[in-house]
Scaffold this motif. Structure first.
Motif, PDB file in Angstrom:
ATOM      1  N   HIS A 241       0.920  -1.452   0.029  1.00 50.41           N
ATOM      2  CA  HIS A 241      -0.264   0.044  -0.203  1.00 50.41           C
ATOM      3  C   HIS A 241       1.235   0.935  -0.165  1.00 50.41           C
ATOM      4  O   HIS A 241      -0.094   2.304   0.327  1.00 50.41           O
ATOM      5  CB  HIS A 241      -1.269   0.383   1.040  1.00 50.41           C
ATOM      6  N   GLU A 245       2.865   5.140  -5.694  1.00 51.52           N
ATOM      7  CA  GLU A 245       2.792   4.383  -6.484  1.00 51.52           C
ATOM      8  C   GLU A 245       3.259   4.833  -8.074  1.00 51.52           C
ATOM      9  O   GLU A 245       2.993   6.358  -8.325  1.00 51.52           O
ATOM     10  CB  GLU A 245       1.384   4.238  -6.308  1.00 51.52           C
ATOM     11  N   SER A 247       3.286   4.132 -12.206  1.00 54.62           N
ATOM     12  CA  SER A 247       3.057   2.746 -13.743  1.00 54.62           C
ATOM     13  C   SER A 247       4.670   2.334 -14.401  1.00 54.62           C
ATOM     14  O   SER A 247       5.693   2.301 -14.297  1.00 54.62           O
ATOM     15  CB  SER A 247       3.503   2.923 -14.836  1.00 54.62           C
ATOM     16  N   LYS A 300       3.519  -2.206  -6.459  1.00 55.37           N
ATOM     17  CA  LYS A 300       3.361  -0.349  -6.772  1.00 55.37           C
ATOM     18  C   LYS A 300       4.002   0.194  -7.225  1.00 55.37           C
ATOM     19  O   LYS A 300       4.065   1.305  -7.956  1.00 55.37           O
ATOM     20  CB  LYS A 300       1.953  -0.193  -5.637  1.00 55.37           C
ATOM     21  N   THR A 301       5.221  -0.232  -6.276  1.00 50.01           N
ATOM     22  CA  THR A 301       6.822   1.105  -6.725  1.00 50.01           C
ATOM     23  C   THR A 301       7.929  -0.075  -8.119  1.00 50.01           C
ATOM     24  O   THR A 301       8.710  -0.622  -7.113  1.00 50.01           O
ATOM     25  CB  THR A 301       6.566   1.558  -5.284  1.00 50.01           C
TER      26      THR A 301
END
Length: 331
Positions: A241, A245, A247, A300-301
């Motif tokens: 979470h 974040e 792409s 996410k990262t």
């Protein structure tokens, strides 16, 4: 073709040595990121009897501190500890190149394997992170040893290689929890081998029992200090979470542009191998690489360090593809 091989044998090793000297000079003179200072500081805090997840926050596993503690104990609270840590991690980088050579020798001749290592050492996206003071570096080293040991087991059928693979996979997990992606890749390959009856159920259970034994120090620490919830939140929930974040598309396009020849020949080699009717160890290596690549889209990262384990495997497949191409179209 013999003339080309002779040129490669004469040039690849001197070029590799020259490049390594350049990289070592870069390692001594480049700046340090805040992450590197964080890891050195974390090791210093443990020397001061503080405990990870209890006295200070960290969102990854802590085996890196055991590597850094002796350096800080020797050189103390001085800049020598920082420089020595970078030199030590450069040595880990050299060991990674050595085991990439060992791994490539399963598929390639010694001269081609040197070319694979040379290509990897020239891969900007790899060397930019390959000797930084971060847990990804030793994780990559022991993960490569694990992959090499597993494929050596397939070569020799000696249990020592199977157990070594499981042990080093566990050690990689103790450095970073992202090793779970490699665990899944191993699991997929082993299930495939079970289906085709080239791997027994007994070996399957032996492998994962040895892996489980190798990671018991971490879970003993968690249970002994009663920090199950803290461990899960810090190491898994927060990473899943993470606030910043972004792409995978942008970083992926940049790394493809920076290393376009490597990506091109890796893709060509992958297509050439997977369209064949026979599945062997090289296809296993490709499968590991593809699975690791697919997991880039699940995080996410997806920082550049997520590519560290992929590039050594890609360099081997790309080198094989380059020589096949020259054999068909040039020689």
């Amino acid at each position: 073709m013999n003339v080309l091989y002779t040129k490669i044998q004469n040039l690849s090793l001197p070029l590799l040595i020259t490049n390594l000297f350049i990289l070592f000079f870069n390692a001594l003179n480049r700046g340090f990121s805040h992450d590197e200072f964080e890891h050195i500081h974390g090791a210093w805090k443990i020397i001061k009897n503080e405990k990870i997840y209890i006295d200070f926050f960290q969102h990854h596993h802590g085996l890196i501190y055991n590597l850094l503690k002796p350096i800080i104990l020797i050189f103390g609270d001085t800049t020598a500890s920082i420089i020595s840590s970078r030199i030590f991690f450069f040595i880990l980088f050299l060991l990674t190149l050595y085991f990439v050579y060992k791994l490539s020798r399963i598929f390639l001749s010694s001269s081609k394997s040197l070319v694979a290592v040379l290509i990897l050492s020239c891969c900007v996206a790899f060397v930019n992170s390959a000797f930084e003071i971060r847990p990804d570096v030793p994780m990559t080293l022991v993960a490569i040893i694990s992959i090499w040991s597993f494929l050596e087991f397939k070569n020799t059928n000696k249990n020592i290689h199977l157990y070594a693979s499981a042990l080093f996979l566990g050690i990689a997990f103790l450095f970073l929890q992202k090793t779970i992606f490699l665990c899944i890749a191993f699991g997929v390959i082993q299930i495939k081998d079970l289906f085709f009856r080239t791997f027994t159920l007994k070996k399957f259970f032996q492998y994962w029992i040895f892996f489980s034994i190798s990671i018991t120090p971490l879970f003993f620490y968690i249970i002994y200090n009663d920090i199950v919830e803290e461990y899960f939140i810090f190491n898994w929930w927060i990473n899943m979470h993470w606030g910043n974040e972004f792409s995978v598309a942008g970083p992926l396009m940049r790394t493809i542009l920076l290393n376009s020849i490597l990506w091109l020949f890796f893709i060509v080699g992958t297509i050439d191998s997977l369209r064949g009717s026979k599945w062997g160890k090289k296809e296993d290596l490709i499968a590991i690489c593809i699975i690791l690549f697919c997991f880039l889209f699940t995080v996410k990262t997806p920082y550049r360090t997520y590519y560290l384990l992929m590039y050594p495997l890609m360099s081997i497949i790309a080198t094989d593809s380059i020589f096949r191409y020259f054999k068909k179209h040039v020689i």
